[in-house]
Design a protein around this motif. Sequence first.
Motif, PDB file in Angstrom:
ATOM      1  N   GLY A 283       0.824  -1.207   0.000  1.00  0.00           N
ATOM      2  CA  GLY A 283       0.000   0.000   0.000  1.00  0.00           C
ATOM      3  C   GLY A 283       0.855   1.251   0.000  1.00  0.00           C
ATOM      4  N   GLY A 284       1.891   1.247   0.855  1.00  0.00           N
ATOM      5  CA  GLY A 284       2.775   2.398   0.911  1.00  0.00           C
ATOM      6  C   GLY A 284       3.538   2.599  -0.381  1.00  0.00           C
ATOM      7  N   ILE A 285       4.116   1.507  -0.917  1.00  0.00           N
ATOM      8  CA  ILE A 285       4.916   1.601  -2.142  1.00  0.00           C
ATOM      9  C   ILE A 285       4.068   2.013  -3.340  1.00  0.00           C
ATOM     10  CG2 ILE A 285       6.298   0.292  -3.806  1.00  0.00           C
ATOM     11  CD1 ILE A 285       7.189  -1.462  -1.404  1.00  0.00           C
ATOM     12  N   VAL A 286       2.941   1.322  -3.538  1.00  0.00           N
ATOM     13  CA  VAL A 286       2.114   1.586  -4.723  1.00  0.00           C
ATOM     14  C   VAL A 286       1.607   3.019  -4.747  1.00  0.00           C
ATOM     15  CG1 VAL A 286      -0.115   1.073  -5.786  1.00  0.00           C
ATOM     16  CG2 VAL A 286       1.415  -0.777  -5.206  1.00  0.00           C
ATOM     17  N   PHE A 287       1.031   3.483  -3.639  1.00  0.00           N
ATOM     18  CA  PHE A 287       0.489   4.842  -3.635  1.00  0.00           C
ATOM     19  C   PHE A 287       1.591   5.883  -3.726  1.00  0.00           C
ATOM     20  CE2 PHE A 287      -3.392   2.881  -1.707  1.00  0.00           C
ATOM     21  CZ  PHE A 287      -4.298   3.346  -2.648  1.00  0.00           C
ATOM     22  N   ALA A 288       2.734   5.658  -3.049  1.00  0.00           N
ATOM     23  CA  ALA A 288       3.834   6.620  -3.093  1.00  0.00           C
ATOM     24  C   ALA A 288       4.422   6.718  -4.500  1.00  0.00           C
ATOM     25  CB  ALA A 288       4.918   6.233  -2.083  1.00  0.00           C
ATOM     26  N   VAL A 289       4.689   5.553  -5.131  1.00  0.00           N
ATOM     27  CA  VAL A 289       5.250   5.555  -6.485  1.00  0.00           C
ATOM     28  C   VAL A 289       4.247   6.118  -7.484  1.00  0.00           C
ATOM     29  CG1 VAL A 289       6.092   4.095  -8.376  1.00  0.00           C
ATOM     30  CG2 VAL A 289       6.813   3.625  -6.033  1.00  0.00           C
ATOM     31  N   TYR A 290       2.983   5.692  -7.361  1.00  0.00           N
ATOM     32  CA  TYR A 290       1.950   6.172  -8.294  1.00  0.00           C
ATOM     33  C   TYR A 290       1.788   7.685  -8.203  1.00  0.00           C
ATOM     34  CZ  TYR A 290      -2.557   6.852 -10.550  1.00  0.00           C
ATOM     35  OH  TYR A 290      -3.570   7.297 -11.370  1.00  0.00           O
ATOM     36  N   GLU A 291       1.637   8.204  -6.984  1.00  0.00           N
ATOM     37  CA  GLU A 291       1.439   9.650  -6.817  1.00  0.00           C
ATOM     38  C   GLU A 291       2.643  10.435  -7.338  1.00  0.00           C
ATOM     39  OE1 GLU A 291      -1.294  11.040  -5.876  1.00  0.00           O
ATOM     40  OE2 GLU A 291      -2.336   9.849  -4.358  1.00  0.00           O
ATOM     41  N   ARG A 292       3.853   9.907  -7.084  1.00  0.00           N
ATOM     42  CA  ARG A 292       5.047  10.619  -7.557  1.00  0.00           C
ATOM     43  C   ARG A 292       5.131  10.623  -9.079  1.00  0.00           C
ATOM     44  NH1 ARG A 292       9.644  12.999  -5.581  1.00  0.00           N
ATOM     45  NH2 ARG A 292       8.169  13.360  -3.875  1.00  0.00           N
ATOM     46  N   LEU A 293       4.870   9.458  -9.709  1.00  0.00           N
ATOM     47  CA  LEU A 293       4.928   9.389 -11.171  1.00  0.00           C
ATOM     48  C   LEU A 293       3.861  10.268 -11.817  1.00  0.00           C
ATOM     49  CD1 LEU A 293       5.589   5.579 -11.778  1.00  0.00           C
ATOM     50  CD2 LEU A 293       7.191   7.476 -12.075  1.00  0.00           C
ATOM     51  N   ILE A 294       2.656  10.234 -11.255  1.00  0.00           N
ATOM     52  CA  ILE A 294       1.586  11.083 -11.783  1.00  0.00           C
ATOM     53  C   ILE A 294       1.947  12.552 -11.622  1.00  0.00           C
ATOM     54  CG2 ILE A 294      -0.759  11.925 -11.279  1.00  0.00           C
ATOM     55  CD1 ILE A 294      -0.747   9.475 -13.032  1.00  0.00           C
ATOM     56  N   GLY A 295       2.558  12.896 -10.480  1.00  0.00           N
ATOM     57  CA  GLY A 295       2.979  14.264 -10.274  1.00  0.00           C
ATOM     58  C   GLY A 295       3.989  14.728 -11.314  1.00  0.00           C
ATOM     59  N   VAL A 296       4.940  13.837 -11.631  1.00  0.00           N
ATOM     60  CA  VAL A 296       5.939  14.183 -12.653  1.00  0.00           C
ATOM     61  C   VAL A 296       5.286  14.308 -14.026  1.00  0.00           C
ATOM     62  CG1 VAL A 296       7.965  13.309 -13.885  1.00  0.00           C
ATOM     63  CG2 VAL A 296       7.849  13.102 -11.396  1.00  0.00           C
ATOM     64  N   MET A 297       4.438  13.361 -14.370  1.00  0.00           N
ATOM     65  CA  MET A 297       3.782  13.378 -15.688  1.00  0.00           C
ATOM     66  C   MET A 297       2.910  14.607 -15.887  1.00  0.00           C
ATOM     67  SD  MET A 297       2.597   9.386 -16.157  1.00  0.00           S
ATOM     68  CE  MET A 297       3.773   8.062 -16.332  1.00  0.00           C
ATOM     69  N   THR A 298       2.118  14.947 -14.860  1.00  0.00           N
ATOM     70  CA  THR A 298       1.172  16.050 -15.014  1.00  0.00           C
ATOM     71  C   THR A 298       1.825  17.421 -14.884  1.00  0.00           C
ATOM     72  OG1 THR A 298       0.584  15.878 -12.667  1.00  0.00           O
ATOM     73  CG2 THR A 298      -0.805  14.701 -14.236  1.00  0.00           C
ATOM     74  N   SER A 299       3.077  17.449 -14.427  1.00  0.00           N
ATOM     75  CA  SER A 299       3.766  18.742 -14.305  1.00  0.00           C
ATOM     76  C   SER A 299       4.556  19.069 -15.567  1.00  0.00           C
ATOM     77  CB  SER A 299       4.715  18.726 -13.096  1.00  0.00           C
ATOM     78  OG  SER A 299       5.764  17.789 -13.285  1.00  0.00           O
ATOM     79  N   LEU A 300       4.684  18.094 -16.474  1.00  0.00           N
ATOM     80  CA  LEU A 300       5.447  18.327 -17.695  1.00  0.00           C
ATOM     81  C   LEU A 300       4.670  19.232 -18.655  1.00  0.00           C
ATOM     82  CD1 LEU A 300       6.832  14.723 -18.341  1.00  0.00           C
ATOM     83  CD2 LEU A 300       8.016  16.688 -17.342  1.00  0.00           C
TER      84      LEU A 300
END
Length: 300
Positions: A283-300
């Motif tokens: 739960g910790g890994i999936v949500f942390a990695v997902y939120e970080r990747l989405i943050g990077v993608m949507t900030s581009l």
Amino acid sequence: MTLASSSKPSANRKPTSYESLMAGVAAGAIEGAITYPTEFVKTRAQFSADAGGKRGVMSILTDTIKTRGISGLYSGSGAMIAGNGLKAGVRFLTYDSIKELLRDSNGKMTPGRTVLAGLAAGVVEATIAVTPSETIKTKLIQDASSLQPQYTNMVNGTIGICRTEGVMGIYRGLWPTIMKQGANSAVRFTSYAWIQGLMINFTQPPSGKLSSTMTFGAGAMAGLITVYTTMPLDNIKTRMQSTGASLKYRNSLDCLTKIIREEGVQRLWGGTTPRLARLMMSGGIVFAVYERLIGVMTSL
């Protein structure tokens, strides 16, 4: 993007369906690779209970390392990692898509709608990804514990299962898997959104988003709630996917009845410790990695 309805507006745009899918696949694969040994021990513990042995977690762990080495803890891992990536991608894609459809006129998600979106995500991932990968993983772990293993890897095992049981052999336990994943996703997304909202309201981060450490913590707590709520469904699913299950159990209800009658109600929570370790980490890994990747993608 955050999952909690109480988060502040972000300057980042909303993720596309492709971005949700790709971020989910990456998060799921990373989580699967890190936490697989706990899944292996949990499944072996459930099989030992089915055989009447009721072996402990540490006994299984030490015996496996002693006889097969560290690599023995990764028996069947290929199916798990591939399936985990696919199911997480499908889960987040489905959840994000349905969540957008269910938002009210103010763009908010009620707890009931969050549960519905999570339930739908679980049903879709169970049908597309989880049942085949879990069935293959379960059979490979069971095979690896036998005196004369038949399969050497995921590809060899999948071909062997399809050859002896047909293509539907990898869809054993579809209904209990749908029930389990539907409940898993409904509980996990709802509890995560609730915990995330509490953390955001308490810490008041300037960006309106939690740090990766806080996101990991929220995901881990959601994993703990999910384990104790859905463990009986996980045990039934594992039994129904095991080799010879069709000869022993007529259906999921018959499996449930026999476990309670022959082993006691407490056996429905067999394997809780390794699954708890895995789902809190996952739960910790999936949500942390997902939120970080989405943050990077949507900030581009």
